[in-house]
Design an enzyme around this catalytic site. Structure first.
Site, mmCIF file in Angstrom:
data_model
loop_
_atom_site.group_PDB
_atom_site.id
_atom_site.type_symbol
_atom_site.label_atom_id
_atom_site.label_comp_id
_atom_site.label_asym_id
_atom_site.label_seq_id
_atom_site.Cartn_x
_atom_site.Cartn_y
_atom_site.Cartn_z
ATOM 1 N N SER A 157 0.822 -1.206 0.000
ATOM 2 C CA SER A 157 0.000 0.000 0.000
ATOM 3 C C SER A 157 0.858 1.258 0.000
ATOM 4 O O SER A 157 1.690 1.458 -0.875
ATOM 5 C CB SER A 157 -0.965 -0.053 1.186
ATOM 6 O OG SER A 157 -1.964 0.933 1.093
ATOM 7 N N ASP A 183 -10.200 -5.047 -4.319
ATOM 8 C CA ASP A 183 -9.628 -4.148 -3.313
ATOM 9 C C ASP A 183 -10.444 -2.857 -3.264
ATOM 10 O O ASP A 183 -10.516 -2.121 -4.241
ATOM 11 C CB ASP A 183 -8.177 -3.835 -3.690
ATOM 12 C CG ASP A 183 -7.411 -3.107 -2.595
ATOM 13 O OD1 ASP A 183 -8.032 -2.344 -1.844
ATOM 14 O OD2 ASP A 183 -6.186 -3.293 -2.524
ATOM 15 N N HIS A 203 -7.647 -5.616 0.131
ATOM 16 C CA HIS A 203 -6.396 -4.943 0.485
ATOM 17 C C HIS A 203 -5.541 -5.793 1.421
ATOM 18 O O HIS A 203 -4.322 -5.704 1.404
ATOM 19 C CB HIS A 203 -6.723 -3.601 1.147
ATOM 20 C CG HIS A 203 -5.684 -2.552 0.947
ATOM 21 N ND1 HIS A 203 -5.206 -2.186 -0.297
ATOM 22 C CD2 HIS A 203 -5.016 -1.770 1.845
ATOM 23 C CE1 HIS A 203 -4.306 -1.225 -0.166
ATOM 24 N NE2 HIS A 203 -4.158 -0.967 1.127
#
Length: 282
Positions: free
Chosen positions: A95, A222, A251
């Protein structure tokens, strides 16, 4: 837990396991080194050295009032790498950690780095601008910051199921609670500062100059970092990269798809080692 000192005096906590070729793990926004608990044993057992950093304001690192911009956070990564004199590294980033990885490469060079793994990345650029029509309006970022400042625990709790895409993946309530608890351990000031910096920083120039072997992994469902806005765009900027899409992953794929992810990263590492050891023909 060992520490090293950043340029501004902030104490940066890190963990160091195993021996062999080093892997440097960079955590997501709100999370820390503990997020990698389902990766580290696998790679240590396969002969790698795993170094995990707690970002400033996160985990056990210091909580300064400044330094949450991309350049300073990348410099923090450099501080740990230099402190341990790591070489032939593969950077593995989840991320927002991806921004720190590519800014490190852009600002500090790739001499010490052999490869890059971007997992559920927020790259290349999140904010809607005239030359970034795929972005989202700044008002949405501002609304998130306002909600975090109003009721931070509820913000994380309400998003936990979507984070793991539990409509496709079985995740225990205890696992969900543990992830929320870890997010809440970060300094509230740091949370919003890193969120704002990640949203507003354009990493496209960093990516355009990147020639390192790269693996991109992203979940098809996601909801935290929509794949069309992030990894699919990164793959176009890095046509040499290996792009893996997990159709049922959210995620939190480093947990829900840990076995698949670990194997894919390992295959990427072995391929890179094989290519580096093969003599080039003249």
């Amino acid at each position: 837990m060992p520490y090293c000192t950043a340029a501004d005096g902030t104490e940066l906590a890190y963990e160091d396991y195993g021996t062999g070729t080093p892997l440097v793990f960079l955590a997501s926004w709100a999370l820390n080194a503990d997020m990698w608990e389902y990766q580290v044993p696998f790679f240590v057992e396969h002969g790698y050295r795993c170094v995990l950093l707690d970002r400033r304001g996160h985990g056990r690192s210091g909580r300064p009032a400044s330094g949450y911009d991309a350049d300073t956070r990348a410099a923090d990564v450099a501080a740990v790498i230099n402190h341990l004199d790591l070489r032939d590294i593969t950077l593995i980033a989840h991320s927002a950690g991806g921004g720190e990885a590519v800014r490190y490469l852009a600002g500090h060079g790739g001499d010490r780095v052999a490869g890059l793994v971007l997992i559920a990345t927020t790259l290349p650029y999140l904010e809607l601008t005239e030359d970034n029509p795929e972005g989202v309006p700044a008002a949405l970022c501002d609304a998130t910051v306002a909600e975090l400042r109003r009721d931070r625990p509820n913000w994380f709790a309400r998003r936990a199921q979507a984070y793991f895409a539990t409509q496709f993946n079985a995740v225990s309530p205890a696992m969900v609670d543990d992830e929320v608890r870890q997010c809440l351990s970060a300094a509230p000031f740091a949370l919003t500062a890193v969120w704002q910096a990640t949203f507003a920083t354009d990493f496209r120039p960093d990516l355009r100059g990147l020639t390192l072997p790269t693996l991109i992994v992203h979940g098809g469902v996601d909801q935290s970092a929509a794949i069309d806005r992030t990894s699919r765009r990164v793959a176009k900027l890095l046509p040499h990269a290996d792009f893996q899409e997990y159709p049922t992953a959210g995620h939190g794929l480093y947990i829900t798809h840990a076995e698949q992810l670990n194997n894919d990263i390992h295959e990427f590492l072995v391929k890179g080692e094989r290519n580096r050891s093969t003599p080039r023909r003249r």
